[in-house]
Design an enzyme around this catalytic site. Sequence first.
Site, PDB file in Angstrom:
ATOM      1  N   ARG A   1      -6.531  10.379   4.857  1.00 31.08           N
ATOM      2  CA  ARG A   1      -7.783   9.684   4.506  1.00 31.08           C
ATOM      3  C   ARG A   1      -8.865  10.603   3.959  1.00 31.08           C
ATOM      4  O   ARG A   1      -9.627  10.207   3.089  1.00 31.08           O
ATOM      5  CB  ARG A   1      -8.325   8.946   5.727  1.00 31.08           C
ATOM      6  CG  ARG A   1      -7.411   7.863   6.271  1.00 31.08           C
ATOM      7  CD  ARG A   1      -7.236   6.718   5.306  1.00 31.08           C
ATOM      8  NE  ARG A   1      -6.385   5.672   5.844  1.00 31.08           N
ATOM      9  CZ  ARG A   1      -6.811   4.629   6.567  1.00 31.08           C
ATOM     10  NH1 ARG A   1      -8.086   4.510   6.843  1.00 31.08           N
ATOM     11  NH2 ARG A   1      -5.951   3.725   7.003  1.00 31.08           N
TER      12      ARG A   1
ATOM     13  N   HIS B   1      -5.906   9.241  11.050  1.00 28.17           N
ATOM     14  CA  HIS B   1      -7.203   9.847  11.378  1.00 28.17           C
ATOM     15  C   HIS B   1      -6.976  10.834  12.526  1.00 28.17           C
ATOM     16  O   HIS B   1      -6.136  10.596  13.394  1.00 28.17           O
ATOM     17  CB  HIS B   1      -8.213   8.798  11.873  1.00 28.17           C
ATOM     18  CG  HIS B   1      -8.802   7.944  10.796  1.00 28.17           C
ATOM     19  ND1 HIS B   1      -9.000   6.591  10.944  1.00 28.17           N
ATOM     20  CD2 HIS B   1      -9.269   8.252   9.555  1.00 28.17           C
ATOM     21  CE1 HIS B   1      -9.556   6.104   9.844  1.00 28.17           C
ATOM     22  NE2 HIS B   1      -9.729   7.089   8.983  1.00 28.17           N
TER      23      HIS B   1
ATOM     24  N   ASN C   1     -15.605   5.572  11.672  1.00 26.05           N
ATOM     25  CA  ASN C   1     -15.286   5.931  10.289  1.00 26.05           C
ATOM     26  C   ASN C   1     -16.482   5.848   9.352  1.00 26.05           C
ATOM     27  O   ASN C   1     -16.371   6.182   8.170  1.00 26.05           O
ATOM     28  CB  ASN C   1     -14.161   5.033   9.758  1.00 26.05           C
ATOM     29  CG  ASN C   1     -12.894   5.198  10.556  1.00 26.05           C
ATOM     30  OD1 ASN C   1     -12.321   4.219  11.019  1.00 26.05           O
ATOM     31  ND2 ASN C   1     -12.473   6.428  10.785  1.00 26.05           N
TER      32      ASN C   1
ATOM     33  N   ASN D   1      -2.568   1.187   7.299  1.00 29.96           N
ATOM     34  CA  ASN D   1      -1.939   2.199   8.150  1.00 29.96           C
ATOM     35  C   ASN D   1      -0.741   1.523   8.824  1.00 29.96           C
ATOM     36  O   ASN D   1      -0.707   0.288   8.939  1.00 29.96           O
ATOM     37  CB  ASN D   1      -2.943   2.809   9.155  1.00 29.96           C
ATOM     38  CG  ASN D   1      -3.289   1.870  10.296  1.00 29.96           C
ATOM     39  OD1 ASN D   1      -2.422   1.457  11.062  1.00 29.96           O
ATOM     40  ND2 ASN D   1      -4.568   1.522  10.422  1.00 29.96           N
TER      41      ASN D   1
ATOM     42  N   CYS E   1     -12.487   4.945  18.091  1.00 29.62           N
ATOM     43  CA  CYS E   1     -12.875   4.531  16.735  1.00 29.62           C
ATOM     44  C   CYS E   1     -13.725   3.277  16.726  1.00 29.62           C
ATOM     45  O   CYS E   1     -14.349   2.969  15.720  1.00 29.62           O
ATOM     46  CB  CYS E   1     -11.700   4.452  15.777  1.00 29.62           C
ATOM     47  SG  CYS E   1     -10.264   3.615  16.340  1.00 29.62           S
TER      48      CYS E   1
ATOM     49  N   ARG F   1     -11.648  -0.853   2.295  1.00 30.97           N
ATOM     50  CA  ARG F   1     -12.755  -0.451   3.164  1.00 30.97           C
ATOM     51  C   ARG F   1     -13.970   0.061   2.381  1.00 30.97           C
ATOM     52  O   ARG F   1     -15.001   0.348   2.996  1.00 30.97           O
ATOM     53  CB  ARG F   1     -12.292   0.626   4.174  1.00 30.97           C
ATOM     54  CG  ARG F   1     -11.241   0.100   5.167  1.00 30.97           C
ATOM     55  CD  ARG F   1     -11.105   0.988   6.411  1.00 30.97           C
ATOM     56  NE  ARG F   1     -12.301   0.923   7.239  1.00 30.97           N
ATOM     57  CZ  ARG F   1     -12.440   1.567   8.404  1.00 30.97           C
ATOM     58  NH1 ARG F   1     -11.449   2.320   8.864  1.00 30.97           N
ATOM     59  NH2 ARG F   1     -13.561   1.474   9.098  1.00 30.97           N
TER      60      ARG F   1
ATOM     61  N   ASP G   1      -8.744  11.279  15.147  1.00 24.44           N
ATOM     62  CA  ASP G   1      -9.035  10.732  16.479  1.00 24.44           C
ATOM     63  C   ASP G   1      -7.872   9.952  17.096  1.00 24.44           C
ATOM     64  O   ASP G   1      -7.889   9.639  18.278  1.00 24.44           O
ATOM     65  CB  ASP G   1     -10.314   9.874  16.458  1.00 24.44           C
ATOM     66  CG  ASP G   1     -10.204   8.636  15.579  1.00 24.44           C
ATOM     67  OD1 ASP G   1      -9.117   8.341  15.059  1.00 24.44           O
ATOM     68  OD2 ASP G   1     -11.235   7.950  15.405  1.00 24.44           O
TER      69      ASP G   1
HETATM   70  N1  ARG Z   1      -7.575  -0.504  10.220  1.00 21.60           N
HETATM   71  C1  ARG Z   1      -8.423   0.643  10.233  1.00 21.60           C
HETATM   72  C2  ARG Z   1      -8.004   1.609   9.139  1.00 21.60           C
HETATM   73  O1  ARG Z   1      -6.850   1.759   8.898  1.00 21.60           O
HETATM   74  C3  ARG Z   1      -8.368   1.305  11.572  1.00 21.60           C
HETATM   75  C4  ARG Z   1      -9.352   2.429  11.688  1.00 21.60           C
HETATM   76  C5  ARG Z   1      -9.342   3.067  13.039  1.00 21.60           C
HETATM   77  N2  ARG Z   1     -10.236   4.164  13.040  1.00 21.60           N
HETATM   78  C6  ARG Z   1      -9.998   5.368  13.518  1.00 21.60           C
HETATM   79  N3  ARG Z   1     -10.964   6.245  13.461  1.00 21.60           N
HETATM   80  N4  ARG Z   1      -8.838   5.719  14.002  1.00 21.60           N
HETATM   81  O2  ARG Z   1      -8.801   2.224   8.484  1.00 21.60           O
END
Ligand code: ARG
Length: 299
Positions: free
Chosen positions: A149, A178, A76, A22, A274, A95, A180
Amino acid sequence: MSARAKILMIDPTHFDVSYRINPWMKPDLWARDPEGFRAAARTASDALHRALSRAGCDVIVGAGRPGLPDMVFPANAAIVLDGRALLARFRYPQRQGEEAAFLAMFEALRAQGLLAEVAQFPDGCHQEGAGDAIWDANRQWFWAAHGPRSSRESLAHISGFFGQEVVPMELVSDRCYHLDVCFCPLSGGEILYFPPALTQDALRNLRERVPADMLIEATEEDLARFSVNAVNVGRQVVMATPPDRLRSVLNERGYRVVPIELSPFMMSGGGAYCMTLRLDRASVPEASVGNGRREAAMA
Ligand code: ARG
């Protein structure tokens, strides 16, 4: 009679910023001082844990795994409602290893009686948990994103599995990858959100469902400080240290802001929400609701 919130966090021992999925992620900066940043991450995670405990939550800490640095963002990992967990399917290979790790962790939570059921999205149906499917306890529905995502197909799966309404909130940009990051329902019924993150259809939908005086617009600065990514328990809002303006807006509405220094996690594109996952969210049965409006549920 409100029960204590149960919140899952993940131990940050294996956290780092080693890839970039991201636009907020800063692997180059992290590489300059990995030991220093990891120590700072530990301090930040402990501060969040303490703040949530003080706010009256029970915090359960799960173990991370080497090579899966983003496990520290359990929002997540799954969507959880009524003791039923629906586990994520991650978009990026970086991930995807978390799926098996969280499956094992959630099975263990079930064995301990903290969950009643553990299921997964079908293979290939991308969905990144409560980060993209936010339960609105006042309105009794999910605000659920599709976009960077989570896939559009995931929304029907969420409503089918939980038997609840799902309101689509399509995201337009990778900065708000995301929901959130840019959208936070509060216990009094307000919604703190960053309008440019949402499509015109999503904005129309939001404004039809939520009265104007309940919509609080976040600024670019609120977004960049990851303050919209907040954990709200009762009248307390735990968030990455916000700009003064946001703090006073929330104070005026009767919330107490608990600021936490979370910069090591912001280097990965994450904030307070998160780093947590509520395990105790519960729907109010339709039958127990008088006039069709299920208000004042717990939040
Ligand atoms: N580095 C993680 C990603 O890009 C950060 C996730 C943060 N999570 C969130 N729900 N905003 O997946």
